[in-house]
Design an enzyme around this catalytic site. Structure first.
Site, PDB file in Angstrom:
ATOM      1  N   ASP A  46       1.066  -1.409  -0.030  1.00 31.42           N
ATOM      2  CA  ASP A  46      -0.075  -0.033  -0.531  1.00 31.42           C
ATOM      3  C   ASP A  46       0.788   1.044   0.048  1.00 31.42           C
ATOM      4  O   ASP A  46       0.289   2.258   0.206  1.00 31.42           O
ATOM      5  CB  ASP A  46      -0.878   0.230   1.028  1.00 31.42           C
ATOM      6  CG  ASP A  46      -0.572  -0.472   2.329  1.00 31.42           C
ATOM      7  OD1 ASP A  46       0.685  -0.223   2.830  1.00 31.42           O
ATOM      8  OD2 ASP A  46      -0.393   0.024   3.284  1.00 31.42           O
ATOM      9  N   ASP A  85      -1.115  -6.162  -0.218  1.00 30.22           N
ATOM     10  CA  ASP A  85      -1.219  -5.317   1.559  1.00 30.22           C
ATOM     11  C   ASP A  85      -2.708  -5.182   1.553  1.00 30.22           C
ATOM     12  O   ASP A  85      -3.606  -4.870   0.017  1.00 30.22           O
ATOM     13  CB  ASP A  85      -1.002  -4.193   1.302  1.00 30.22           C
ATOM     14  CG  ASP A  85       0.645  -4.199   1.988  1.00 30.22           C
ATOM     15  OD1 ASP A  85       0.871  -4.934   2.476  1.00 30.22           O
ATOM     16  OD2 ASP A  85       1.181  -2.789   1.843  1.00 30.22           O
ATOM     17  N   LYS A 115      -0.262  -9.578   2.842  1.00 26.78           N
ATOM     18  CA  LYS A 115      -0.306  -8.844   4.071  1.00 26.78           C
ATOM     19  C   LYS A 115      -0.382  -8.058   4.903  1.00 26.78           C
ATOM     20  O   LYS A 115      -1.580  -7.277   4.797  1.00 26.78           O
ATOM     21  CB  LYS A 115       1.302  -8.109   2.892  1.00 26.78           C
ATOM     22  CG  LYS A 115       2.470  -7.812   4.945  1.00 26.78           C
ATOM     23  CD  LYS A 115       3.571  -7.409   4.724  1.00 26.78           C
ATOM     24  CE  LYS A 115       3.539  -5.690   3.606  1.00 26.78           C
ATOM     25  NZ  LYS A 115       2.851  -4.610   4.323  1.00 26.78           N
ATOM     26  N   GLU A 117      -0.560  -5.859   8.511  1.00 28.53           N
ATOM     27  CA  GLU A 117      -0.268  -4.731   9.343  1.00 28.53           C
ATOM     28  C   GLU A 117      -0.698  -5.587  11.022  1.00 28.53           C
ATOM     29  O   GLU A 117      -1.857  -5.018  11.210  1.00 28.53           O
ATOM     30  CB  GLU A 117       0.367  -3.416   9.882  1.00 28.53           C
ATOM     31  CG  GLU A 117       0.467  -3.184   8.284  1.00 28.53           C
ATOM     32  CD  GLU A 117       0.886  -1.294   7.794  1.00 28.53           C
ATOM     33  OE1 GLU A 117       0.118  -0.787   9.041  1.00 28.53           O
ATOM     34  OE2 GLU A 117       1.451  -0.821   7.404  1.00 28.53           O
ATOM     35  N   GLU A 180       9.075  -4.054  10.028  1.00 30.85           N
ATOM     36  CA  GLU A 180      10.085  -2.627   9.605  1.00 30.85           C
ATOM     37  C   GLU A 180      10.461  -1.815  10.361  1.00 30.85           C
ATOM     38  O   GLU A 180       9.958  -1.560  12.001  1.00 30.85           O
ATOM     39  CB  GLU A 180       8.843  -1.860   8.907  1.00 30.85           C
ATOM     40  CG  GLU A 180       9.420  -0.336   8.138  1.00 30.85           C
ATOM     41  CD  GLU A 180       8.438  -0.291   7.508  1.00 30.85           C
ATOM     42  OE1 GLU A 180       6.890  -0.849   6.630  1.00 30.85           O
ATOM     43  OE2 GLU A 180       8.229   1.504   6.766  1.00 30.85           O
TER      44      GLU A 180
END
Ligand code: KIV
Length: 262
Positions: A46, A85, A115, A117, A180
């Site tokens: 994204d 994402d 994916k 978050e 990250e």
């Protein structure tokens, strides 16, 4: 013969100490090139909100936009695992909504994984997606969709939180963990403590693999470049020279030539 990189390929690469490469793509030609270069994973991140759309965060990116870009990328590939994402706030809403959105992404793009978050707080959603047959990577450490809650794009140094998120993601069935912006020694602790591969961005050299935003490493972007990016080529200045030459050729009457006309 199917030579597509799978969840099993990545897990056996970790076991054998082979590093995994992942790069982002948002369009067909970029994905085609990355696929031909045999990177293991192509991420339709994204980050396209910032890289392609010129926005200041990833928050405005929609599910439809992820599907639009994901479909082009997946269609270009034969070898790489394509991961799309889940955009904000898909992973933060009800679990049913998360699973339904992830399934829609997989159906419409034909990608191989998604994916999301989050780690500990998203554990039930990760479990539900995995139970629905949706291979899922968890994204921990700096989570750009939570930039406002985290107080900005900052290095994440909370070792306990990181380990909690990583273990929860692994226990919930995530097949890999993207880390990250954390100090290298923390990323190493996570990498040593989980059986699934870790893929780092701004997380030092000890992760099982590395990911960069392709536009950043090619020098084809217009915004801020984080410290962790290595710019392998400056495509923007090469392109600028070509565009200036075209402009001057047109203005001077040197384009097109006879052999460029019918
Ligand atoms: O959206 C994205 O491109 C990402 C990378 C920064 C890993 O999540």
């Amino acid at each position: 013969m199917n030579t597509r990189v799978t969840v099993k390929t990545l897990q056996s690469m970790k076991r054998n100490g082979q590093k995994i490469t992942m790069l982002t793509a948002y369009d067909y030609p970029t994905a085609k090139m990355l696929d031909a270069m045999q990177v293991e994973c192509i991420l339709v991140g994204d980050s396209l909100g910032m890289v392609v759309q010129g926005k200041t965060t990833t928050i405005p990116v929609t599910l439809d936009e992820m599907i639009y870009h994901g479909e082009m990328v997946a269609r270009a590939t034969e070898h790489a695992m394509v991961i799309v994402d889940l955009p904000f706030p898909v992973g933060q809403l009800s679990i049913a909504h998360t699973v339904e959105s992830a399934a829609t992404i997989m159906k419409r793009t034909q990608c191989q994984a998604v994916k999301m978050e989050g780690g500990h707080q998203q554990a039930s959603a990760i479990r539900a997606m995995v139970d629905a047959g949706i291979p899922t990577i968890a994204h921990i450490g700096l989570r750009p969709q939570s930039v406002h809650a985290l107080g900005g794009y900052r290095v994440q140094r909370d070792a306990d939180q990181l380990m909690l998120d990583a273990k929860a993601a692994e226990d919930s069935g995530a097949f890999a963990i993207l880390i990250e912006c954390v100090p290298p020694e923390l990323a190493k602790q996570v990498t040593d403590h989980v059986a699934v591969p870790t893929i780092g961005i701004g997380a030092g050299a000890f992760c099982d693999g590395q990911v960069l935003v392709t536009n950043d490493m090619l020098g084809w972007n217009s915004g801020y470049i984080p410290k962790f990016v290595r710019k392998y080529v400056d495509i923007k200045s090469i392109a600028e020279q070509a565009v200036a030459k075209f402009r001057d050729d047109v203005r001077d009457g040197n384009f097109p030539a006879a052999n460029e006309s019918f």
